[in-house]
Design an enzyme around this catalytic site. Structure first.
Site, PDB file in Angstrom:
ATOM      1  N   GLY A  14      42.892  39.973  34.564  1.00 16.81           N
ATOM      2  CA  GLY A  14      43.458  39.963  34.317  1.00 16.81           C
ATOM      3  C   GLY A  14      44.986  40.835  35.493  1.00 16.81           C
ATOM      4  O   GLY A  14      44.528  41.089  35.873  1.00 16.81           O
ATOM      5  N   ARG A  75      39.217  34.020  35.021  1.00 21.06           N
ATOM      6  CA  ARG A  75      38.054  35.174  34.651  1.00 21.06           C
ATOM      7  C   ARG A  75      36.089  33.577  34.732  1.00 21.06           C
ATOM      8  O   ARG A  75      36.613  32.488  33.703  1.00 21.06           O
ATOM      9  CB  ARG A  75      37.591  36.052  32.935  1.00 21.06           C
ATOM     10  CG  ARG A  75      38.201  36.415  33.132  1.00 21.06           C
ATOM     11  CD  ARG A  75      38.256  37.909  32.110  1.00 21.06           C
ATOM     12  NE  ARG A  75      39.490  38.871  32.237  1.00 21.06           N
ATOM     13  CZ  ARG A  75      40.430  39.216  31.678  1.00 21.06           C
ATOM     14  NH1 ARG A  75      40.374  38.194  30.761  1.00 21.06           N
ATOM     15  NH2 ARG A  75      41.384  40.547  31.844  1.00 21.06           N
ATOM     16  N   ASP A 106      37.732  45.525  37.919  1.00 22.14           N
ATOM     17  CA  ASP A 106      35.841  45.750  37.934  1.00 22.14           C
ATOM     18  C   ASP A 106      35.505  44.554  37.562  1.00 22.14           C
ATOM     19  O   ASP A 106      33.794  44.607  38.473  1.00 22.14           O
ATOM     20  CB  ASP A 106      35.445  46.368  36.383  1.00 22.14           C
ATOM     21  CG  ASP A 106      36.049  46.576  35.159  1.00 22.14           C
ATOM     22  OD1 ASP A 106      36.662  45.392  34.832  1.00 22.14           O
ATOM     23  OD2 ASP A 106      35.987  47.715  34.855  1.00 22.14           O
ATOM     24  N   THR A 129      45.142  46.005  38.573  1.00 23.16           N
ATOM     25  CA  THR A 129      44.773  46.430  37.054  1.00 23.16           C
ATOM     26  C   THR A 129      45.530  47.037  36.501  1.00 23.16           C
ATOM     27  O   THR A 129      45.712  48.498  37.150  1.00 23.16           O
ATOM     28  CB  THR A 129      43.423  46.540  36.527  1.00 23.16           C
ATOM     29  OG1 THR A 129      43.454  46.842  35.334  1.00 23.16           O
ATOM     30  CG2 THR A 129      42.714  48.091  37.799  1.00 23.16           C
ATOM     31  N   ASP A 131      44.703  48.783  34.128  1.00 21.83           N
ATOM     32  CA  ASP A 131      44.815  49.716  33.457  1.00 21.83           C
ATOM     33  C   ASP A 131      43.954  51.520  33.809  1.00 21.83           C
ATOM     34  O   ASP A 131      44.183  52.310  33.584  1.00 21.83           O
ATOM     35  CB  ASP A 131      42.579  49.686  32.837  1.00 21.83           C
ATOM     36  CG  ASP A 131      43.662  48.563  31.611  1.00 21.83           C
ATOM     37  OD1 ASP A 131      43.768  48.643  31.062  1.00 21.83           O
ATOM     38  OD2 ASP A 131      41.924  48.133  31.511  1.00 21.83           O
ATOM     39  N   ASP A 133      41.165  51.638  35.559  1.00 26.84           N
ATOM     40  CA  ASP A 133      40.132  52.424  35.900  1.00 26.84           C
ATOM     41  C   ASP A 133      38.970  52.504  36.382  1.00 26.84           C
ATOM     42  O   ASP A 133      38.054  52.125  37.201  1.00 26.84           O
ATOM     43  CB  ASP A 133      39.718  52.166  34.430  1.00 26.84           C
ATOM     44  CG  ASP A 133      39.889  50.354  34.382  1.00 26.84           C
ATOM     45  OD1 ASP A 133      40.160  50.204  35.262  1.00 26.84           O
ATOM     46  OD2 ASP A 133      39.037  49.511  34.001  1.00 26.84           O
ATOM     47  N   ARG A 175      41.024  48.352  27.794  1.00 28.47           N
ATOM     48  CA  ARG A 175      39.802  47.891  26.576  1.00 28.47           C
ATOM     49  C   ARG A 175      39.298  49.324  26.848  1.00 28.47           C
ATOM     50  O   ARG A 175      37.588  49.766  25.488  1.00 28.47           O
ATOM     51  CB  ARG A 175      39.431  47.040  27.469  1.00 28.47           C
ATOM     52  CG  ARG A 175      38.602  45.857  26.399  1.00 28.47           C
ATOM     53  CD  ARG A 175      37.990  45.172  27.832  1.00 28.47           C
ATOM     54  NE  ARG A 175      38.202  45.237  28.910  1.00 28.47           N
ATOM     55  CZ  ARG A 175      38.253  44.079  29.461  1.00 28.47           C
ATOM     56  NH1 ARG A 175      38.846  42.428  28.823  1.00 28.47           N
ATOM     57  NH2 ARG A 175      39.364  44.498  30.259  1.00 28.47           N
TER      58      ARG A 175
HETATM   59  O1  F6P Z   1      42.112  44.841  31.906  1.00 28.51           O
HETATM   60  C1  F6P Z   1      43.485  44.695  31.598  1.00 28.51           C
HETATM   61  C2  F6P Z   1      43.694  44.243  30.545  1.00 28.51           C
HETATM   62  O2  F6P Z   1      45.264  44.976  29.588  1.00 28.51           O
HETATM   63  C3  F6P Z   1      42.906  45.398  29.306  1.00 28.51           C
HETATM   64  O3  F6P Z   1      43.167  46.873  29.858  1.00 28.51           O
HETATM   65  C4  F6P Z   1      42.765  44.559  27.710  1.00 28.51           C
HETATM   66  O4  F6P Z   1      41.921  45.631  26.963  1.00 28.51           O
HETATM   67  C5  F6P Z   1      42.381  43.272  28.500  1.00 28.51           C
HETATM   68  O5  F6P Z   1      42.922  43.232  29.361  1.00 28.51           O
HETATM   69  C6  F6P Z   1      42.803  42.419  27.690  1.00 28.51           C
HETATM   70  O6  F6P Z   1      42.633  40.945  28.265  1.00 28.51           O
HETATM   71  P1  F6P Z   1      42.749  39.630  27.994  1.00 28.51           P
HETATM   72  O7  F6P Z   1      44.404  39.323  28.803  1.00 28.51           O
HETATM   73  O8  F6P Z   1      41.621  38.715  28.311  1.00 28.51           O
HETATM   74  O9  F6P Z   1      42.955  39.444  26.082  1.00 28.51           O
END
Ligand code: F6P
Length: 326
Positions: A14, A75, A106, A129, A131, A133, A175
């Site tokens: 992300g 990804r 991660d 990120t 998050d 995390d 998440r």
């Molecule tokens: O990893 C960062 C994040 O923003 C999470 O908090 C969230 O669940 C996810 O990415 C959403 O990803 P996507 O853009 O693939 O929906």
């Protein structure tokens, strides 16, 4: 130790605000030390496909203030396979890239660890990120911007909540991690926060609403998207509507606005500091680690620790939400 001549830099997973500031700092630091840099587009996917671009001082001009990532991100499923990683290795060798800087979270570091060990390839990671995390850094690149975006958005929601005497359940990203919910919850004066790290006690939440000041006309409850106990924002809303039909209860999902926008100064400085340290330490032979900042100092954490160790929720901050929501 072999001298590093050419570094490849990429963003993966992300996007997060501040990734461009990190790319800029990697490129400029490398040039400063007479190392060539190639940008790898679309993360591991672009590595496999040989999507490389020359980066010079000018190619990163005027990007420090921009959200997203100029290198784009993806990804990659192919990189999870040995065949995919072999193709990536061949592409890197073909382009004479002898070290990598990976910017991501991660998933990015899981790939970096496997690949780095499989091919004995020098890689350092930068935590990118929203998050926050990752273990081994107090803050990740993008987190500060994200919590400011959330705070700004919920301040606006509060205006409507106050004007209409409403109760809002606001879902924020995270998440597997409630840190966005926790800090923004304090920042906006939320009545309650619900996060994946603590079990949500619906009975206790109902009790809090029961005893909460009747003259308080707006209420904001924040729920992290990964919070699994309550079934999510809409289910919480249904339960509240059932028990408190007098509340005009609404749900607001903030979504991807939390990932975009101009990085804050904090994120730009963090990205710049970590990126300079990454290039300098690749040069001294460090590899297989994430570069972070702990108590204001540059710190290195092996990829598997950064990913697997759980970031502890600061109980004091949780308590602050409770005390201040009187
Ligand atoms: O990893 C960062 C994040 O923003 C999470 O908090 C969230 O669940 C996810 O990415 C959403 O990803 P996507 O853009 O693939 O929906």
């Amino acid at each position: 130790m072999n001298k590093i001549r050419k570094i490849g830099v990429f963003t993966s997973g992300g996007d997060s605000p501040g990734m461009n500031a990190a790319i800029r700092a990697v490129v400029r630091t490398a040039i400063f030390y007479n190392i060539e840099v190639l940008g790898i587009k679309r993360g591991y996917e672009g590595m496999i496909n040989g999507e490389f671009m020359d980066m010079d001082r000018k190619s990163v001009a005027n990007i420090i203030q921009r959200g997203g990532t100029i290198l784009k991100t993806a990804r990659s499923m192919a990189f999870l396979t040995p065949e995919g990683r072999k193709e990536a290795y061949d592409q890197l060798k073909g382009a004479e890239i002898d070290a990598l800087i990976a910017i991501g979270g991660d998933g990015t570091f899981t790939g970096a660890k496997v690949f780095g060990e499989e091919y004995d390839f020098p890689i350092l990671g930068l935590p990118g990120t929203i998050d926050n995390d990752l273990f081994g850094t107090d803050f990740t690149i993008g987190y500060d911007t994200s919590i400011n975006t959330v705070t700004d958005a919920i301040d606006k929601i509060r205006d409507t909540a106050e004007s209409h005497d409403r109760l809002f359940i606001v879902e924020v990203m995270g998440r597997d991690c409630g840190l966005i919910a926790l800090r923004s919850g304090i920042g906006v004066g939320a009545e309650s926060i619900m996060i994946p790290e603590t079990k949500t006690d619906m009975a206790a939440l109902m009790h809090r609403l029961e005893i909460s000041r009747k003259d308080k006309s707006s209420k904001i409850l924040i729920v992290a998207e990964g919070e699994g106990d309550s079934g999510g924002a809409f289910e919480i809303a249904d339960k509240i509507k059932l028990k408190f039909p007098q509340y005009d209860t609404r749900v607001s999902i903030l979504g991807h606005i939390q990932r975009g926008g101009k990085p804050t100064c904090m994120d730009r400085v963090l990205a710049s500091r970590l990126a300079v340290a990454a290039v300098e330490n690749l040069m001294t032979g460090r590899k297989g680690e994430m570069v972070g900042l702990i108590h204001g100092k540059i710190a290195f954490t092996p990829f598997d620790h950064a990913i697997k160790h759980h970031v502890e929720i600061n109980k004091d901050l949780l308590k602050i939400v409770e005390i201040l929501s009187l």
